[in-house]
Write a protein that holds these residues in place. Structure first.
Motif, PDB file in Angstrom:
ATOM      1  N   ILE A   1       0.842  -1.202   0.000  1.00  0.00           N
ATOM      2  CA  ILE A   1       0.000   0.000   0.000  1.00  0.00           C
ATOM      3  C   ILE A   1       0.875   1.250   0.000  1.00  0.00           C
ATOM      4  O   ILE A   1       0.514   2.276  -0.574  1.00  0.00           O
ATOM      5  CB  ILE A   1      -0.943   0.000   1.212  1.00  0.00           C
ATOM      6  N   ALA A   2       2.040   1.169   0.644  1.00  0.00           N
ATOM      7  CA  ALA A   2       2.932   2.325   0.710  1.00  0.00           C
ATOM      8  C   ALA A   2       4.375   1.836   0.667  1.00  0.00           C
ATOM      9  O   ALA A   2       4.846   1.228   1.633  1.00  0.00           O
ATOM     10  CB  ALA A   2       2.670   3.123   1.984  1.00  0.00           C
ATOM     11  N   VAL A   3       5.055   2.111  -0.424  1.00  0.00           N
ATOM     12  CA  VAL A   3       6.444   1.685  -0.596  1.00  0.00           C
ATOM     13  C   VAL A   3       7.287   2.885  -1.014  1.00  0.00           C
ATOM     14  O   VAL A   3       7.029   3.496  -2.064  1.00  0.00           O
ATOM     15  CB  VAL A   3       6.562   0.572  -1.658  1.00  0.00           C
ATOM     16  N   HIS A   4       8.276   3.228  -0.216  1.00  0.00           N
ATOM     17  CA  HIS A   4       9.217   4.267  -0.624  1.00  0.00           C
ATOM     18  C   HIS A   4      10.034   3.743  -1.806  1.00  0.00           C
ATOM     19  O   HIS A   4      10.373   2.556  -1.854  1.00  0.00           O
ATOM     20  CB  HIS A   4      10.136   4.627   0.545  1.00  0.00           C
ATOM     21  N   PRO A   5      10.341   4.614  -2.780  1.00  0.00           N
ATOM     22  CA  PRO A   5      11.087   4.141  -3.964  1.00  0.00           C
ATOM     23  C   PRO A   5      12.391   3.416  -3.641  1.00  0.00           C
ATOM     24  O   PRO A   5      12.825   2.558  -4.426  1.00  0.00           O
ATOM     25  CB  PRO A   5      11.356   5.440  -4.725  1.00  0.00           C
TER      26      PRO A   5
ATOM     27  N   GLN B   1      19.321  16.022   9.252  1.00  0.00           N
ATOM     28  CA  GLN B   1      18.058  16.437   9.864  1.00  0.00           C
ATOM     29  C   GLN B   1      16.940  16.464   8.824  1.00  0.00           C
ATOM     30  O   GLN B   1      17.125  16.931   7.700  1.00  0.00           O
ATOM     31  CB  GLN B   1      18.227  17.826  10.477  1.00  0.00           C
ATOM     32  N   ARG B   2      15.783  15.917   9.217  1.00  0.00           N
ATOM     33  CA  ARG B   2      14.635  15.889   8.302  1.00  0.00           C
ATOM     34  C   ARG B   2      14.081  17.294   8.103  1.00  0.00           C
ATOM     35  O   ARG B   2      14.044  18.087   9.046  1.00  0.00           O
ATOM     36  CB  ARG B   2      13.536  14.986   8.868  1.00  0.00           C
ATOM     37  N   PRO B   3      13.597  17.598   6.906  1.00  0.00           N
ATOM     38  CA  PRO B   3      12.928  18.884   6.722  1.00  0.00           C
ATOM     39  C   PRO B   3      11.631  18.928   7.521  1.00  0.00           C
ATOM     40  O   PRO B   3      10.965  17.900   7.713  1.00  0.00           O
ATOM     41  CB  PRO B   3      12.661  18.944   5.222  1.00  0.00           C
ATOM     42  N   GLY B   4      11.266  20.093   7.979  1.00  0.00           N
ATOM     43  CA  GLY B   4      10.040  20.233   8.752  1.00  0.00           C
ATOM     44  C   GLY B   4       8.830  19.736   7.986  1.00  0.00           C
ATOM     45  O   GLY B   4       8.667  20.025   6.800  1.00  0.00           O
ATOM     46  N   GLY B   5       7.985  18.994   8.664  1.00  0.00           N
ATOM     47  CA  GLY B   5       6.741  18.515   8.068  1.00  0.00           C
ATOM     48  C   GLY B   5       6.857  17.227   7.285  1.00  0.00           C
ATOM     49  O   GLY B   5       5.839  16.706   6.791  1.00  0.00           O
ATOM     50  N   LEU B   6       8.065  16.673   7.146  1.00  0.00           N
ATOM     51  CA  LEU B   6       8.230  15.456   6.343  1.00  0.00           C
ATOM     52  C   LEU B   6       7.437  14.291   6.934  1.00  0.00           C
ATOM     53  O   LEU B   6       6.683  13.606   6.219  1.00  0.00           O
ATOM     54  CB  LEU B   6       9.716  15.083   6.254  1.00  0.00           C
ATOM     55  N   VAL B   7       7.600  14.048   8.214  1.00  0.00           N
ATOM     56  CA  VAL B   7       6.902  12.931   8.854  1.00  0.00           C
ATOM     57  C   VAL B   7       5.393  13.163   8.825  1.00  0.00           C
ATOM     58  O   VAL B   7       4.614  12.234   8.562  1.00  0.00           O
ATOM     59  CB  VAL B   7       7.404  12.744  10.298  1.00  0.00           C
ATOM     60  N   GLU B   8       4.984  14.392   9.077  1.00  0.00           N
ATOM     61  CA  GLU B   8       3.553  14.707   9.059  1.00  0.00           C
ATOM     62  C   GLU B   8       2.934  14.432   7.694  1.00  0.00           C
ATOM     63  O   GLU B   8       1.830  13.870   7.594  1.00  0.00           O
ATOM     64  CB  GLU B   8       3.341  16.172   9.457  1.00  0.00           C
ATOM     65  N   GLU B   9       3.663  14.810   6.618  1.00  0.00           N
ATOM     66  CA  GLU B   9       3.151  14.558   5.273  1.00  0.00           C
ATOM     67  C   GLU B   9       3.118  13.069   4.956  1.00  0.00           C
ATOM     68  O   GLU B   9       2.185  12.573   4.304  1.00  0.00           O
ATOM     69  CB  GLU B   9       3.988  15.299   4.234  1.00  0.00           C
ATOM     70  N   ALA B  10       4.115  12.327   5.443  1.00  0.00           N
ATOM     71  CA  ALA B  10       4.129  10.884   5.218  1.00  0.00           C
ATOM     72  C   ALA B  10       2.913  10.219   5.844  1.00  0.00           C
ATOM     73  O   ALA B  10       2.267   9.363   5.218  1.00  0.00           O
ATOM     74  CB  ALA B  10       5.420  10.280   5.781  1.00  0.00           C
ATOM     75  N   PHE B  11       2.593  10.604   7.067  1.00  0.00           N
ATOM     76  CA  PHE B  11       1.448   9.981   7.729  1.00  0.00           C
ATOM     77  C   PHE B  11       0.122  10.479   7.169  1.00  0.00           C
ATOM     78  O   PHE B  11      -0.868   9.731   7.144  1.00  0.00           O
ATOM     79  CB  PHE B  11       1.538  10.186   9.243  1.00  0.00           C
TER      80      PHE B  11
ATOM     81  N   GLY C   1       2.810  -0.792   5.482  1.00  0.00           N
ATOM     82  CA  GLY C   1       3.676  -0.206   4.481  1.00  0.00           C
ATOM     83  C   GLY C   1       4.429   0.979   5.073  1.00  0.00           C
ATOM     84  O   GLY C   1       4.224   1.347   6.235  1.00  0.00           O
ATOM     85  N   ALA C   2       5.326   1.583   4.275  1.00  0.00           N
ATOM     86  CA  ALA C   2       6.170   2.635   4.833  1.00  0.00           C
ATOM     87  C   ALA C   2       6.600   3.635   3.773  1.00  0.00           C
ATOM     88  O   ALA C   2       7.093   3.247   2.714  1.00  0.00           O
ATOM     89  CB  ALA C   2       7.404   2.018   5.491  1.00  0.00           C
ATOM     90  N   LEU C   3       6.389   4.902   4.099  1.00  0.00           N
ATOM     91  CA  LEU C   3       6.924   5.999   3.302  1.00  0.00           C
ATOM     92  C   LEU C   3       8.052   6.713   4.031  1.00  0.00           C
ATOM     93  O   LEU C   3       8.986   7.223   3.409  1.00  0.00           O
ATOM     94  CB  LEU C   3       5.808   6.999   2.977  1.00  0.00           C
ATOM     95  N   ALA C   4       7.981   6.754   5.369  1.00  0.00           N
ATOM     96  CA  ALA C   4       8.937   7.521   6.171  1.00  0.00           C
ATOM     97  C   ALA C   4      10.081   6.677   6.715  1.00  0.00           C
ATOM     98  O   ALA C   4      11.026   7.233   7.283  1.00  0.00           O
ATOM     99  CB  ALA C   4       8.206   8.212   7.335  1.00  0.00           C
ATOM    100  N   TRP C   5      10.022   5.364   6.578  1.00  0.00           N
ATOM    101  CA  TRP C   5      11.017   4.508   7.222  1.00  0.00           C
ATOM    102  C   TRP C   5      12.465   4.848   6.851  1.00  0.00           C
ATOM    103  O   TRP C   5      13.350   4.781   7.714  1.00  0.00           O
ATOM    104  CB  TRP C   5      10.723   3.031   6.939  1.00  0.00           C
ATOM    105  N   PRO C   6      12.773   5.231   5.615  1.00  0.00           N
ATOM    106  CA  PRO C   6      14.171   5.589   5.330  1.00  0.00           C
ATOM    107  C   PRO C   6      14.681   6.765   6.163  1.00  0.00           C
ATOM    108  O   PRO C   6      15.894   6.977   6.247  1.00  0.00           O
ATOM    109  CB  PRO C   6      14.132   5.959   3.832  1.00  0.00           C
ATOM    110  N   PHE C   7      13.758   7.488   6.785  1.00  0.00           N
ATOM    111  CA  PHE C   7      14.134   8.666   7.549  1.00  0.00           C
ATOM    112  C   PHE C   7      13.953   8.455   9.048  1.00  0.00           C
ATOM    113  O   PHE C   7      13.834   9.412   9.809  1.00  0.00           O
ATOM    114  CB  PHE C   7      13.295   9.865   7.083  1.00  0.00           C
TER     115      PHE C   7
END
Length: 358
Positions: A95-99, A160-170, A148-154
């Motif tokens: 359902i969610a796979v990071h490239p 440092q992650r850019p602001g909002g990255l995790v929020e957008e992933a979820f 599935g995972a979109l944020a797992w590589p991070f």
């Protein structure tokens, strides 16, 4: 919960076993009938079926045909077990796979969809919706999957992650799963995510993020597996205290975590047998199953206790044979009455007199 409230409640069911790690080309795990009969002789009362394995079931047919589902359940009963739940772990992963993981997870999809991420995801969505219908036709009430995972590589913030990255992933994860959760709700089935490293849902905080992203959806629930929390150095007993209302499935799996001066939670890329954190057969690891079964019973868990066998040391058949009596010995039969009922409690109408108020 008082003793009187606890008395008479249903207990958890088991022992059961997840067949995914056992099925293969050789007997006795080459067909559903053979595997079910073997597990019944080993002492299991239920089997959890991987819906992607054609040796176990035809998911599309199960979603469409009540006759097929009745026949499937009947074959299992004749072998001495019942179907506890279905699993879409591999399909849920898609359902969610990071490239970064496209090549690795392509093997989870049919050959004609490999290298086609969009079509692969659409297929996975359809698989989940078929599983909801099949579960209802089989008379089940819970289903196992991965997020599935979109944020797992991070997961480790360096750089440092850019602001909002995790929020957008979820937020995106919620957008993808919300229609699937609605489909399960329509069929009356709880969708239970196994919280697992490698998934965006891997601990309590990530489950809470996801729950917020799907509006607290009542069908978004948890498959509790303490082994994954041992390997993350989490308090897996307190986890039950916090999230028991959402725990609808239970994998009974042991593990150990023995950090050294060379490696810890991340494992140093070592093979399983050399990692500080390893899955073990039941009773060979560090998991406090007395505490787990006690807490689940305390909170009224009524689902199945299902062995998921994964061990880098022991033969699977030995692990399975040892697993059924281990689970049986830890299951707690709820009392039919409170232990102190013999002492009586008086008439509630006299409560004010007991307090000296009349």
């Amino acid at each position: 919960m008082t003793g009187s409230e606890a008395a008479g409640q249903k207990s958890m069911r088991g022992p059961a076993v997840f067949l995914a790690q056992f099925m293969g080309d050789a007997a006795p795990f080459d067909t559903l009938e053979h595997a079910a009969s073997w597990m019944a002789r080993a002492g299991y009362k239920g089997i959890q079926l991987p819906s992607n394995d054609p040796r176990c079931m035809d998911l599309s047919l199960a979603a469409e045909s009540q006759d097929y589902c009745d026949e499937l359940a009947g074959r299992c009963r004749e072998a001495g077990v019942e179907i506890t739940e279905l699993s879409t772990h591999l399909q849920g992963q898609l359902i969610a796979v990071h490239p970064a993981y496209d090549t690795a997870f392509d093997a989870f999809a049919p050959a004609e969809l490999r290298g086609k991420p969009g079509e692969r995801q659409a297929w996975a969505v359809d698989q989940l919706k078929l599983a909801a219908k099949a579960s209802r036709r089989l008379g089940l009430n819970a289903h196992a999957t991965f997020s599935g995972a979109l944020a797992w590589p991070f997961v480790y913030p360096w750089p440092q992650r850019p602001g909002g990255l995790v929020e957008e992933a979820f937020a995106e994860l919620g957008r993808r799963w919300r229609p699937i959760l609605d489909a399960f709700d329509q069929e009356g089935i709880d969708l239970c995510y196994e919280l697992h490293p490698g998934e965006d849902l891997h601990d309590g905080l990530t489950f809470e993020r996801f729950l917020d992203s799907v509006g607290g959806h009542r069908r978004a629930n948890i498959l509790y597996d303490p082994s994954h929390f041992v390997l993350q150095a989490m308090d897996y007993l307190q986890f039950i205290d916090i999230y028991h209302e959402r725990i609808k499935m239970f994998h009974v799996k042991d593990a150990e975590f023995n950090p050294t001066g060379r490696a810890g939670v991340y494992g140093g890329y070592a093979d399983w047998i050399d990692r500080p954190g390893r899955f073990r057969s039941l009773g060979d690891g560090q998991v406090d199953f007395i505490g787990i079964f006690s807490r689940l019973t305390q909170y009224g868990y009524q689902g199945w206790a299902v062995l998921e066998w994964e061990c880098c040391l022991k033969h699977p058949e030995d692990g399975a044979r040892e697993g059924a009596p281990f689970i049986e010995a830890h299951m707690i039969r709820r009392p039919e009455r409170a232990f102190d009922d013999f002492a009586g409690g008086g008439d509630p109408a006299d409560n004010r007199r007991w307090l000296g108020l009349t």
